[in-house]
Design an enzyme around this catalytic site. Structure first.
Site, PDB file in Angstrom:
ATOM      1  N   TYR A   1      73.713  36.366 152.815  1.00  0.00           N
ATOM      2  CA  TYR A   1      73.631  36.010 151.279  1.00  0.00           C
ATOM      3  C   TYR A   1      72.799  37.355 150.933  1.00  0.00           C
ATOM      4  O   TYR A   1      72.041  38.009 151.405  1.00  0.00           O
ATOM      5  CB  TYR A   1      72.712  34.880 151.257  1.00  0.00           C
ATOM      6  CG  TYR A   1      72.954  34.489 149.797  1.00  0.00           C
ATOM      7  CD1 TYR A   1      73.834  34.390 149.032  1.00  0.00           C
ATOM      8  CD2 TYR A   1      71.313  33.789 149.338  1.00  0.00           C
ATOM      9  CE1 TYR A   1      73.677  33.788 147.665  1.00  0.00           C
ATOM     10  CE2 TYR A   1      71.378  33.394 148.166  1.00  0.00           C
ATOM     11  CZ  TYR A   1      72.564  33.315 147.223  1.00  0.00           C
ATOM     12  OH  TYR A   1      72.285  32.857 145.964  1.00  0.00           O
ATOM     13  N   ILE A   2      73.044  37.593 149.691  1.00  0.00           N
ATOM     14  CA  ILE A   2      72.563  38.857 149.078  1.00  0.00           C
ATOM     15  C   ILE A   2      70.915  38.817 148.944  1.00  0.00           C
ATOM     16  O   ILE A   2      70.159  39.768 148.720  1.00  0.00           O
ATOM     17  CB  ILE A   2      73.222  38.854 147.609  1.00  0.00           C
ATOM     18  CG1 ILE A   2      72.663  40.420 147.005  1.00  0.00           C
ATOM     19  CG2 ILE A   2      72.553  38.032 146.529  1.00  0.00           C
ATOM     20  CD1 ILE A   2      73.460  40.816 145.771  1.00  0.00           C
ATOM     21  N   ASN A   3      70.718  37.558 148.749  1.00  0.00           N
ATOM     22  CA  ASN A   3      68.860  37.471 148.637  1.00  0.00           C
ATOM     23  C   ASN A   3      68.191  37.756 150.267  1.00  0.00           C
ATOM     24  O   ASN A   3      67.458  36.959 150.786  1.00  0.00           O
ATOM     25  CB  ASN A   3      68.663  36.160 148.459  1.00  0.00           C
ATOM     26  CG  ASN A   3      68.873  35.588 147.089  1.00  0.00           C
ATOM     27  OD1 ASN A   3      69.963  36.215 146.451  1.00  0.00           O
ATOM     28  ND2 ASN A   3      68.349  34.760 146.393  1.00  0.00           N
TER      29      ASN A   3
ATOM     30  N   HIS B   1      66.444  38.890 136.505  1.00  0.00           N
ATOM     31  CA  HIS B   1      66.879  37.788 136.886  1.00  0.00           C
ATOM     32  C   HIS B   1      66.770  36.441 136.018  1.00  0.00           C
ATOM     33  O   HIS B   1      65.777  36.420 135.406  1.00  0.00           O
ATOM     34  CB  HIS B   1      66.245  37.633 138.280  1.00  0.00           C
ATOM     35  CG  HIS B   1      67.357  36.662 139.207  1.00  0.00           C
ATOM     36  ND1 HIS B   1      67.217  35.258 139.119  1.00  0.00           N
ATOM     37  CD2 HIS B   1      68.264  37.145 139.880  1.00  0.00           C
ATOM     38  CE1 HIS B   1      68.126  34.803 140.126  1.00  0.00           C
ATOM     39  NE2 HIS B   1      68.912  35.811 140.393  1.00  0.00           N
TER      40      HIS B   1
ATOM     41  N   CYS C   1      58.593  23.729 146.695  1.00  0.00           N
ATOM     42  CA  CYS C   1      57.724  24.645 147.559  1.00  0.00           C
ATOM     43  C   CYS C   1      58.634  24.661 148.845  1.00  0.00           C
ATOM     44  O   CYS C   1      59.645  23.916 149.035  1.00  0.00           O
ATOM     45  CB  CYS C   1      56.821  23.634 148.058  1.00  0.00           C
ATOM     46  SG  CYS C   1      55.547  23.399 146.859  1.00  0.00           S
TER      47      CYS C   1
ATOM     48  N   CYS D   1      60.737  36.683 148.728  1.00  0.00           N
ATOM     49  CA  CYS D   1      61.671  35.807 148.482  1.00  0.00           C
ATOM     50  C   CYS D   1      61.794  35.087 149.601  1.00  0.00           C
ATOM     51  O   CYS D   1      61.945  35.232 150.823  1.00  0.00           O
ATOM     52  CB  CYS D   1      62.723  36.311 148.253  1.00  0.00           C
ATOM     53  SG  CYS D   1      64.565  35.163 148.076  1.00  0.00           S
TER      54      CYS D   1
ATOM     55  N   SER E   1      76.604  33.608 145.821  1.00  0.00           N
ATOM     56  CA  SER E   1      76.795  32.389 145.551  1.00  0.00           C
ATOM     57  C   SER E   1      78.173  32.229 144.859  1.00  0.00           C
ATOM     58  O   SER E   1      79.117  31.151 145.118  1.00  0.00           O
ATOM     59  CB  SER E   1      75.989  31.396 144.962  1.00  0.00           C
ATOM     60  OG  SER E   1      75.346  32.124 143.402  1.00  0.00           O
TER      61      SER E   1
ATOM     62  N   SER F   1      71.478  38.367 140.920  1.00  0.00           N
ATOM     63  CA  SER F   1      70.991  39.350 141.493  1.00  0.00           C
ATOM     64  C   SER F   1      72.303  40.436 141.745  1.00  0.00           C
ATOM     65  O   SER F   1      71.923  41.811 141.696  1.00  0.00           O
ATOM     66  CB  SER F   1      70.314  39.085 142.859  1.00  0.00           C
ATOM     67  OG  SER F   1      71.285  38.153 143.590  1.00  0.00           O
TER      68      SER F   1
END
Length: 498
Positions: free
Chosen positions: A399-401, A288, A136, A368, A421, A314
């Site tokens: 970060y790409i996220n 993904h 979570c 996300c 990463s 990703s």
């Protein structure tokens, strides 16, 4: 404090007041005495609403009940009359009916906040690592017990108000149920009372990286299984996950192994149907690694019939989409969260394939936790500190996220480059090597930022030759000098990773 007392406290409010549309009147009228309905009492005549002083709740053992639906008998009255708890299915039906009247996500959020406000806080002694729910975004604690009456009792709490509302719904649905009922409930059954990205219609569920319903429910069910096993004299834990291959096929032991078995043996009919459809429509699929194993199993098998299917992280998803466009695919379907679809669209446009359509998994928002964190006010303040550094240049390594909007905004505030990463360490080291006195501001992944800082600290005790193998322009002195100029976004280390 026993579970009966806590359950009574949970209903000592006007949430369960005898009204066709339950409202939280006590929020606007604090002087009103709480109204409760008792399910189990020594006097069966006490099955109507009555005011109770706070000191009078101890002798009773009651469970929370909902207000009656329009035109229906009161659930609490029915339970009191029969002396039995209504089925989980009946309670779920009432809860779904209530949420289906709330068509806007914001109204559902408000309802969850109200429910969360009624959930009594857990004792501090129960907020232990053992009671934490894994997976979570917020911290969630879950305590499960199995009574001599074969009823499952559980307490839940969270440091997130919305998550606390989710927990309140689950407590009301399952507290006091038999193990069979607890284990029969599925995440899909809760879709109609989800919140994020919903348009209010049943079944329009958004599965994000951190799925509160799923994680809490799975933890509750695992702990229930363990308690039942212990009572029956069996081992509490599942068997060690293993796949046994013999002449009769694959035998899976343990839930993890069962999932892997489904990956290895996908439905052949579905595989063939999917491959034929993709070839007919000239659709490429980029997915993904986080997709369910069953989905990955079908895709991997379909790839043998239609090669334009790729499963990766990703960053590579977008590069694979370009290769598919070059091979003649007219459409690309992205199985992932929103920023992945955005990234595929942007890279295709940059490569000149503007005519190739990009499709997402859902019309709803697929969020996300990291992307949301990068769009938060706290992260904007973090970037402002980077921009305020005038004594030396600053570089934002994101970060790409994160969404394209976040990346674009960040670049307006402070020069920004994107990493993943697999390349974050060489990216940071190369930037420090190229720009003297540079300050680097990494985010939004706090967990990864802490690991990067720890790695660089460990490098200060490595030899110059070992450091040169990682990056030829660095040594122990350069690593030591860059540490004070390396910053990372720090918000609640233990909860950032969904």
């Amino acid at each position: 404090m026993d579970s009966g007392t806590l359950a009574m406290r949970a209903v000592s409010s006007s949430l369960f007041y005898n009204s066709p549309k339950p409202k939280f009147n006590h929020l606007s009228n604090p002087v009103r005495k709480p109204v409760i309905r008792c399910i189990y009492t020594r006097n069966p005549c006490l099955n109507s609403c009555f005011s109770v002083k706070p000191t009078s709740i101890t002798p009773f053992s009651c469970s929370a009940v909902t207000s009656p639906l329009p035109g229906s008998d009161n659930l609490a009255t029915a339970e009191a009359a029969t002396g039995t708890r209504a089925t989980t299915e009946a309670r779920l039906h009432l809860l779904i009916q209530e949420f289906e009247t709330l068509l806007e996500p914001v109204d559902r959020v408000k309802k969850l906040l109200q429910y969360g406000n009624l959930l009594p806080p857990s004792e501090q002694s129960l907020k232990t690592t053992e009671n934490r729910v894994p997976g979570c975004t917020a911290q969630v604690w879950l305590h499960v017990s199995l009574g001599n009456d074969n009823k499952v009792r559980f307490l839940a709490d969270s440091d997130s108000e919305i998550t606390k509302g989710f927990c309140a719904c689950l407590v009301w649905l399952l507290d006091g149920a038999e193990p069979e009922e607890v284990l029969a409930l599925k995440t899909e059954d809760l879709e109609a009372i989800n919140v994020m990205g919903l348009n209010g219609k049943r079944g329009s569920s958004t599965k994000s990286r951190a799925n509160t319903w799923h994680n809490v429910l799975v933890s509750l069910q695992k702990r229930t299984k363990a308690l039942v096993a212990e009572r029956e004299g069996r081992p509490r834990g599942e068997p060690f996950p293993s796949l046994i291959v013999d002449v009769d096929g694959i035998q899976a032991k343990g839930s993890y192994a069962e999932v892997q078995a489904r990956f290895l043996s996908p439905n052949e009919v579905k595989v063939e149907e999917l491959a034929n459809l993709l070839e007919e429509k000239k659709i490429g699929v980029v997915a993904h690694f986080y997709m369910d194993p069953e989905v990955q199993g079908v895709l991997t098998a379909a790839q043998k019939l239609w090669p334009h299917i790729h499963i990766s992280d990703s960053l590579v998803m977008a590069d694979s989409a370009v290769k598919m466009a070059k091979a003649g695919c007219k459409f690309i379907t992205v199985l992932g969260v929103d920023f992945m679809s955005e990234n595929v669209r942007a890279i295709l446009d940059q490569a000149g394939y503007t005519e190739v359509g990009v499709y997402r998994m859902s019309n709803e928002r697929i969020s996300c936790s990291l992307a949301d964190a990068a769009a938060s006010p706290a992260y904007m303040d973090y970037l402002s500190k980077a921009a305020a550094s005038i004594s030396s240049p600053s570089l934002h390594v994101v970060y790409i996220n994160t969404s394209l909007e976040t990346k674009a905004y960040s670049h307006e505030v402070v020069p920004t480059i994107t990493c993943t990463s697999s390349n974050v360490v060489p990216t940071i080291l190369q930037a420090f090597a190229q720009v003297p006195n540079l300050n680097i501001w990494y985010g939004p992944d706090t967990y990864m930022g802490a690991n990067i800082m720890e790695l660089f600290q460990q490098m200060t005790i490595m030899s110059d030759e070992e450091i040169a193998d990682i990056h030829p322009q660095h040594n122990r002195n350069t690593i030591k000098s860059l540490l004070p100029r390396l910053h990372y976004f720090q918000v609640n280390l233990v909860t950032k990773r969904g």
